[in-house]
Design a protein around this motif. Structure first.
Motif, PDB file in Angstrom:
ATOM      1  N   ARG A 285       0.898  -1.163   0.115  1.00 22.05           N
ATOM      2  CA  ARG A 285       0.048  -0.015   0.117  1.00 22.05           C
ATOM      3  C   ARG A 285       0.689   1.199   0.212  1.00 22.05           C
ATOM      4  NH1 ARG A 285      -5.266   1.464   3.517  1.00 22.05           N
ATOM      5  NH2 ARG A 285      -5.596   3.730   3.257  1.00 22.05           N
ATOM      6  N   GLU A 290      -6.305   8.609   1.309  1.00 23.85           N
ATOM      7  CA  GLU A 290      -7.119   7.772   0.852  1.00 23.85           C
ATOM      8  C   GLU A 290      -7.726   8.369  -0.597  1.00 23.85           C
ATOM      9  OE1 GLU A 290     -10.231   6.403   3.365  1.00 23.85           O
ATOM     10  OE2 GLU A 290      -9.001   4.801   4.014  1.00 23.85           O
ATOM     11  N   TYR A 294      -7.686   5.935  -3.834  1.00 22.71           N
ATOM     12  CA  TYR A 294      -8.618   5.316  -4.364  1.00 22.71           C
ATOM     13  C   TYR A 294      -8.726   5.490  -5.718  1.00 22.71           C
ATOM     14  CZ  TYR A 294      -9.794   2.826  -0.195  1.00 22.71           C
ATOM     15  OH  TYR A 294     -10.029   1.893   0.848  1.00 22.71           O
ATOM     16  N   LEU A 297      -6.320   3.154  -7.633  1.00 20.68           N
ATOM     17  CA  LEU A 297      -6.655   1.994  -7.510  1.00 20.68           C
ATOM     18  C   LEU A 297      -7.728   1.683  -8.559  1.00 20.68           C
ATOM     19  CD1 LEU A 297      -6.720   1.023  -3.680  1.00 20.68           C
ATOM     20  CD2 LEU A 297      -4.982   0.365  -5.440  1.00 20.68           C
ATOM     21  N   ALA A 322      -8.010  -1.637  -0.283  1.00 26.57           N
ATOM     22  CA  ALA A 322      -6.702  -1.149   0.352  1.00 26.57           C
ATOM     23  C   ALA A 322      -6.958  -1.569   1.735  1.00 26.57           C
ATOM     24  CB  ALA A 322      -6.725   0.450   0.252  1.00 26.57           C
ATOM     25  N   CYS A 327      -2.320  -3.740  -1.128  1.00 29.94           N
ATOM     26  CA  CYS A 327      -3.583  -3.405  -1.875  1.00 29.94           C
ATOM     27  C   CYS A 327      -3.843  -4.453  -2.642  1.00 29.94           C
ATOM     28  CB  CYS A 327      -3.315  -2.171  -2.654  1.00 29.94           C
ATOM     29  SG  CYS A 327      -3.407  -0.579  -1.580  1.00 29.94           S
TER      30      CYS A 327
END
Length: 437
Positions: A285, A290, A294, A297, A322, A327
């Motif tokens: 990670r 965040e 995100y 991701l 996550a 991740c």
């Protein structure tokens, strides 16, 4: 139970308790005392200031107001200095510019510097708009505070409350505007049954019309969409939930539903019965907030999904997780293994120059004409989606998001089979595959 009876019971789940209210007032009084001693101009904003916060979610937001002509660097420095001075303990957090998060008398507090502007059209950063939001809502929301709480509680219990990228749901400000517009929680869900992806709600003008996208007009800035962060899927979920709640009212709509998983052995059997390839790209990670993690991701998962489509592995769905240290980018493909040989399309026979180029390449099998164009058999470098993803990620890590890509470059592995079922992703796999708990 009738819908009105359910709503009355639901209030008990969302209303703050007396002890929490008392704790908030004590923290507020102490915070005001400390700020007044520094002779700084400030305003309390957000759900605490408007008394719309949910039970168990007490947090105070204070905005420090600085002159419009103050240099940004000075605003940042003074904002941090004051924030550190008025909090019992603190940490520096970052939005468009740094602010101070901490605690006063056991209550979490955000101290955010912004410019004191006369016109919201002259904002220098997004936070400058917040005091205008508060001023617009302050009197309009009075008497409707518990209606806001009901809407927030309904959304939170169903995982669609919060505008941050991890959720991409309804912000607190959006909830308050909807209650101002429709008047109550029940009227909001009744009207939401008919929302579409092209519904426009103009709160200031008091009208609903059709547009290009779902758009809730900010009464402070008519060009701004308050629902910009709301995903189309979460809009659809809210519309569905509104219909389901009104058809069959239940207190369960206001109670959080934990992510359901099944026993690894059962999930293994389900995957076998489906005959699909289920696997994950696992990597460390990245150490980023965040709201930056995100979107990366999402991008990485989408890029790999598109690769799997191009290579004819027929991917069905993807998701991501996550966890604390790692991740996971998770995929399911209809094709578990594909033949080594495939057809490469060449030019049409009329294109002499490119035909020569196509035929000049060394190949194991002879090219052929079909349908008026040249074709050739070639050999794949990989025959399973897992092998393909290893190949793709190794060479294209730089396209998967800055921090995620760098982390993948340092280390990644493709996990499948029994090894995958040992990772903390059972609930996410079940959700991706539609497995019922």
């Amino acid at each position: 139970m009738k819908v009105e009876e359910v709503v009355e019971e639901a209030l008990k789940l969302v209303l703050p308790e007396e002890g929490e209210i008392r704790m908030g007032k004590e923290a507020e009084e102490e915070l005001r005392r400390r700020l007044d001693s520094l002779e700084v101009e400030y305003v309390f904003v957000g759900s605490y200031a408007r008394n719309t916060w949910l039970k168990g979610s007490l947090e105070i937001d204070v905005f420090l107001l600085f002159p419009e002509d103050m240099p940004k660097e000075e605003l940042r420095e003074k904002g941090l200095e004051i924030g550190k001075a008025v909090l019992d303990s603190y940490e520096i957090r970052y939005a468009e510019h740094p602010y101070v998060h901490g605690v006063v008398k056991g209550v979490e507090v955000d101290v955010v510097p912004c410019y004191k502007l006369k016109d919201p059209r002259n904002i220098k950063s997004a936070v400058d708009r917040t005091p205008f939001h508060h001023k617009w809502l302050e009197n309009r929301i009075k008497g409707k505070e518990n209606e806001v709480r009901l809407l927030k509680g309904f959304l939170k219990a169903n995982g669609i409350y919060g505008a941050e990228y991890k959720v991409r749901g309804f912000s607190g400000y959006l909830c308050e505007l909807l209650i101002v517009f429709y008047g109550s929680f029940l009227e909001t869900v009744k009207n939401a049954r008919k929302w579409t992806r092209r519904t426009v709600i103009d709160v200031a003008k008091g009208e609903v019309r059709k547009g290009e996208e779902f758009f809730v007009v900010d009464p402070v800035d008519e060009k701004r969409n308050v629902a910009a962060n709301l995903s189309i899927d979460n809009l659809a979920r809210f519309v569905h939930l509104s219909r389901a709640f009104l058809e069959n009212p239940s207190l369960g709509f206001f109670k959080p539903k934990p992510k359901k998983g099944v026993e690894p052995e059962r999930l293994r059997k389900i995957i076998e019965e489906r005959g699909t390839a289920v696997f994950a790209v696992k990597f460390r990670r990245p150490d980023i907030v965040e709201d930056n993690l995100y979107p990366q991701l999402e991008r990485a998962s989408r890029k790999i999904f598109e690769f799997l489509e191009r290579e004819n592995f027929m991917p069905i769905r993807y998701t991501f997780k996550a966890a604390e240290k790692f991740c996971y980018l998770l995929f399911e493909c209809q094709v578990k293994e594909i033949s080594r040989v495939f057809r490469r399309m060449g030019p049409q026979f009329e294109d002499e120059k490119n035909v020569k180029k196509f035929l000049s390449k060394r190949r194991e099998f002879a090219p052929f004409i079909e349908g008026g164009r040249w074709w050739a058999f070639e050999m794949r470098k990989f025959t399973t989606p897992e092998e393909g993803v290893k190949f793709y990620v190794s060479g294209h890590w730089h396209t998967l998001g800055k921090n995620v890509g760098e982390s993948i470059k340092e280390y990644f592995e493709v996990v499948s089979g029994e090894d995958l079922l040992k990772e903390p992703v059972i609930a996410e796999i079940c959700e991706m595959m539609g497995v019922k708990g």
